[in-house]
Design a protein around this motif. Structure first.
Motif, short mmCIF file in Angstrom:
data_model
loop_
_atom_site.label_atom_id
_atom_site.label_comp_id
_atom_site.label_asym_id
_atom_site.label_seq_id
_atom_site.Cartn_x
_atom_site.Cartn_y
_atom_site.Cartn_z
N GLU A 6 87.86 38.12 -28.72
CA GLU A 6 87.09 37.75 -27.55
C GLU A 6 87.92 36.86 -26.63
O GLU A 6 88.77 36.08 -27.11
CB GLU A 6 85.82 36.98 -27.93
CG GLU A 6 84.86 37.73 -28.83
CD GLU A 6 85.08 37.42 -30.30
OE1 GLU A 6 84.15 37.58 -31.10
OE2 GLU A 6 86.20 37.01 -30.65
N SER A 7 87.66 36.96 -25.36
CA SER A 7 88.30 36.09 -24.38
C SER A 7 87.39 35.95 -23.17
O SER A 7 86.39 36.68 -23.05
CB SER A 7 89.67 36.65 -23.96
OG SER A 7 89.53 37.92 -23.37
N GLY A 8 87.74 35.02 -22.30
CA GLY A 8 86.99 34.86 -21.06
C GLY A 8 86.05 33.69 -21.03
O GLY A 8 85.41 33.42 -20.00
N GLY A 9 85.93 33.00 -22.14
CA GLY A 9 85.07 31.83 -22.15
C GLY A 9 85.68 30.68 -21.36
O GLY A 9 86.82 30.75 -20.90
N GLY A 10 84.89 29.64 -21.21
CA GLY A 10 85.38 28.46 -20.49
C GLY A 10 84.24 27.58 -20.07
O GLY A 10 83.10 27.73 -20.53
N LEU A 11 84.57 26.65 -19.18
CA LEU A 11 83.60 25.71 -18.64
C LEU A 11 83.13 26.22 -17.28
O LEU A 11 83.96 26.54 -16.42
CB LEU A 11 84.23 24.33 -18.50
CG LEU A 11 83.40 23.25 -17.79
CD1 LEU A 11 82.14 22.94 -18.59
CD2 LEU A 11 84.25 22.00 -17.59
N THR A 117 84.60 32.95 -28.64
CA THR A 117 85.12 32.26 -27.45
C THR A 117 84.04 31.28 -26.99
O THR A 117 82.86 31.61 -26.95
CB THR A 117 85.51 33.27 -26.35
OG1 THR A 117 86.13 32.57 -25.26
CG2 THR A 117 84.33 34.06 -25.83
N GLN A 118 84.47 30.09 -26.66
CA GLN A 118 83.53 29.02 -26.29
C GLN A 118 83.10 29.17 -24.84
O GLN A 118 83.94 29.31 -23.94
CB GLN A 118 84.19 27.65 -26.49
CG GLN A 118 83.32 26.48 -26.05
CD GLN A 118 82.14 26.23 -26.97
OE1 GLN A 118 82.29 26.20 -28.18
NE2 GLN A 118 80.96 26.06 -26.38
N VAL A 119 81.80 29.10 -24.63
CA VAL A 119 81.23 29.05 -23.28
C VAL A 119 80.48 27.73 -23.16
O VAL A 119 79.60 27.44 -23.98
CB VAL A 119 80.28 30.24 -23.03
CG1 VAL A 119 79.52 30.04 -21.72
CG2 VAL A 119 81.05 31.55 -23.03
N THR A 120 80.85 26.94 -22.17
CA THR A 120 80.20 25.67 -21.93
C THR A 120 79.68 25.65 -20.50
O THR A 120 80.45 25.87 -19.55
CB THR A 120 81.17 24.50 -22.14
OG1 THR A 120 81.69 24.56 -23.47
CG2 THR A 120 80.47 23.17 -21.93
#
Length: 123
Positions: A6-11, A117-120
């Motif tokens: 997975e990729s594309g996560g973020g703040l 992937t982290q989503v914040t």
């Protein structure tokens, strides 16, 4: 060796958008139903979308109208487009094979999983 990445996560700020990707190696995603799941600290894992091999999609009410799952078989990748994100969407997001899909999306033991992937969502 099977890998889902997975990729594309973020703040992102509330009201913002993100697109997550789930890229596969060692297997052909065309042949698999794919689910997206999320898990926030202290909460149970929740299925947030499912796309079948025939392209049909399923979403729980919590994300319906805001999340859209799609697949690009040529790129062996599944996407999760998320709009109108809210702080309660903050979680680690995972993709997995072989979900059970309906009004809810449920993981199965047969699944291959990505690392997440982290989503914040925060101002």
């Amino acid at each position: 060796q099977v890998q889902l990445v997975e990729s594309g996560g973020g703040l992102v700020q509330p009201g913002g958008s993100l697109r997550l990707s789930c890229a596969a190696s060692g297997l052909t995603l065309d042949y698999y139903n794919i689910g997206w799941f999320r898990q926030a600290p202290g909460k149970e894992r929740e299925g947030v979308s499912c796309i079948l091999t025939d392209g049909r999609t399923y979403y729980p009410d919590s994300v319906k109208g805001r999340f859209t799952v799609s697949r690009d078989n040529a790129k062996n990748t599944v996407y999760l487009q998320m709009i109108s994100l809210q702080p309660e969407d903050t979680a680690v997001y995972y993709c997995a094979t072989d979900p059970l899909c309906g009004r809810t999306v449920v993981a199965t033991k047969a699944a291959y999983w990505g690392q997440g992937t982290q989503v914040t969502v925060s101002s």
